[in-house]
Design an enzyme around this catalytic site. Sequence first.
Site, PDB file in Angstrom:
ATOM      1  N   GLY A 141       0.663  -5.162   0.364  1.00 21.36           N
ATOM      2  CA  GLY A 141      -0.502  -4.986  -0.502  1.00 21.36           C
ATOM      3  C   GLY A 141      -0.386  -5.700  -1.844  1.00 21.36           C
ATOM      4  O   GLY A 141      -1.401  -6.067  -2.444  1.00 21.36           O
TER       5      GLY A 141
ATOM      6  N   ASP B  52      -1.391  -7.458   6.728  1.00 21.31           N
ATOM      7  CA  ASP B  52      -2.845  -7.379   6.517  1.00 21.31           C
ATOM      8  C   ASP B  52      -3.217  -7.932   5.136  1.00 21.31           C
ATOM      9  O   ASP B  52      -2.701  -8.967   4.753  1.00 21.31           O
ATOM     10  CB  ASP B  52      -3.336  -5.939   6.768  1.00 21.31           C
ATOM     11  CG  ASP B  52      -2.745  -4.925   5.799  1.00 21.31           C
ATOM     12  OD1 ASP B  52      -1.709  -5.219   5.158  1.00 21.31           O
ATOM     13  OD2 ASP B  52      -3.320  -3.821   5.672  1.00 21.31           O
TER      14      ASP B  52
ATOM     15  N   GLY C 167       0.857  -1.178   0.000  1.00 25.09           N
ATOM     16  CA  GLY C 167       0.000   0.000   0.000  1.00 25.09           C
ATOM     17  C   GLY C 167       0.891   1.224   0.000  1.00 25.09           C
ATOM     18  O   GLY C 167       2.058   1.151   0.380  1.00 25.09           O
TER      19      GLY C 167
ATOM     20  N   GLU D 202       5.551  -5.928   7.224  1.00 23.91           N
ATOM     21  CA  GLU D 202       4.911  -4.856   8.004  1.00 23.91           C
ATOM     22  C   GLU D 202       5.394  -4.727   9.442  1.00 23.91           C
ATOM     23  O   GLU D 202       5.276  -3.652  10.027  1.00 23.91           O
ATOM     24  CB  GLU D 202       3.383  -5.025   7.973  1.00 23.91           C
ATOM     25  CG  GLU D 202       2.745  -4.786   6.609  1.00 23.91           C
ATOM     26  CD  GLU D 202       2.660  -6.023   5.727  1.00 23.91           C
ATOM     27  OE1 GLU D 202       3.304  -7.049   6.061  1.00 23.91           O
ATOM     28  OE2 GLU D 202       1.942  -5.977   4.716  1.00 23.91           O
TER      29      GLU D 202
HETATM   30  C1  QUE Z   1       6.829  -2.510   5.037  1.00 21.27           C
HETATM   31  C2  QUE Z   1       5.787  -2.189   4.207  1.00 21.27           C
HETATM   32  C3  QUE Z   1       6.001  -1.472   3.017  1.00 21.27           C
HETATM   33  C4  QUE Z   1       7.305  -1.112   2.693  1.00 21.27           C
HETATM   34  C5  QUE Z   1       8.356  -1.458   3.539  1.00 21.27           C
HETATM   35  C6  QUE Z   1       8.104  -2.147   4.701  1.00 21.27           C
HETATM   36  C7  QUE Z   1       4.952  -1.079   2.132  1.00 21.27           C
HETATM   37  C8  QUE Z   1       5.305  -0.321   0.979  1.00 21.27           C
HETATM   38  C9  QUE Z   1       6.635   0.012   0.711  1.00 21.27           C
HETATM   39  C10 QUE Z   1       7.064   0.815  -0.397  1.00 21.27           C
HETATM   40  C11 QUE Z   1       6.196   1.499  -1.208  1.00 21.27           C
HETATM   41  C12 QUE Z   1       6.601   2.328  -2.238  1.00 21.27           C
HETATM   42  C13 QUE Z   1       7.929   2.493  -2.493  1.00 21.27           C
HETATM   43  C14 QUE Z   1       8.828   1.810  -1.692  1.00 21.27           C
HETATM   44  C15 QUE Z   1       8.418   0.993  -0.671  1.00 21.27           C
HETATM   45  O1  QUE Z   1       7.600  -0.438   1.556  1.00 21.27           O
HETATM   46  O2  QUE Z   1       3.769  -1.381   2.382  1.00 21.27           O
HETATM   47  O3  QUE Z   1      10.140   1.945  -1.941  1.00 21.27           O
HETATM   48  O4  QUE Z   1       8.375   3.312  -3.499  1.00 21.27           O
HETATM   49  O5  QUE Z   1       4.319   0.076   0.150  1.00 21.27           O
HETATM   50  O6  QUE Z   1       9.128  -2.477   5.537  1.00 21.27           O
HETATM   51  O7  QUE Z   1       4.522  -2.544   4.524  1.00 21.27           O
END
Ligand code: QUE
Length: 351
Positions: A115, A146, A67, A138
């Site tokens: 996600g 989730d 997400g 997460e």
């Molecule tokens: C835990 C997460 C996410 C995460 C890192 C975590 C997550 C997520 C991203 C993410 C999103 C966009 C990016 C990026 C990382 O990292 O949900 O580099 O450009 O979307 O440790 O839940």
Amino acid sequence: MTLAAEVLFEERGCLGIITLNRPKALNSLSTGMCVLMDEALVKWAGDDAIRAVIIQGAGEKAFCAGGDVKTLAENSPADHHKATEFFATEYVMNSRIYHFPKPYIALLDGITMGGGVGVSVHGSHRIITERCLFAMPESAIGLIPDVGGSYFMPRLPGNLGMYLGLTGARLKGADILYAGIGTSYMTSDRIDAFVASLAEAEIEDATDVDRIIADFAADPGEAPLDEFRDLIDAAFDEQSIEDIMDHLDAIDHEWAGKTLSKLKKMSPISMKVIVEQILRGGELEFNDAMKMEYRIVSHIVSYQSDFYEGVRAVLIDRDQNPTWNPATVDEVSDDMVAAHFEILDEKELIL
Ligand code: QUE
């Protein structure tokens, strides 16, 4: 400046094709994307000409990193309705995928986390490639695994779900199939021909899809994870995070030491909630698991929780050095955990 669509929809032959189209943000999901995907799935479920749905990510790097939590964490806990709106929209769409009446084929040709797992693992076919990197990460940002993690993780072989959900361990290749998260392996260079072949096919049901996949599939080799299965199953069979950590501490094995130090970096309150989430989730039907997750994440975004600090440390400042509150699992009270599972009265997730 033109605004490119964040998600693309195409009908090709008998296929409905969804392309997550935010490659610079690793195709992470926004509220708008979840709304549009849900609408497309409703439409395609009722369209006889569409025999199967494919979902893929734009660009070379990611299928979907999760997400868009960076944007969610920009809102304050006092003004969390945008965050809860995102989760509600995402979970409705996740449930749509779980109940989708036709083959739903995810092309996991890149990073697939959080996600991104939710928009793939509940479908009938999950094709992984050599570029796929799976994780439910997460606990590192003070959130929980989730998007249906409560449902699918307790149903993975042995105690792999508890292990993956607490540690955020990354899996590749054969290990993703071994864990039951992927259903077939294909090399990346075969994907385009596979989709072309599927689009031209006469698809009656999932067995027609299986047959075409078999023409393109390859053997990913042995799963390295198998070597650690007995250790994982024993340690993560414990019914509390304290007992899991004590168990790992008592094992004289390099893997146990590494796994324990990984856990010590994660949000203590997240870990306590995750143990409870996965134990309860094993007894729940899909939609009830989603409702439970919605209660948990609604609570998390509504106060100055580890989520805001975790997103700061991992995704905004990137110092990888969050200050968790409470700092240790011993300081997390039963009442603090129980608050995540409380009924939301008029704000429950409706599925
Ligand atoms: C835990 C997460 C996410 C995460 C890192 C975590 C997550 C997520 C991203 C993410 C999103 C966009 C990016 C990026 C990382 O990292 O949900 O580099 O450009 O979307 O440790 O839940």
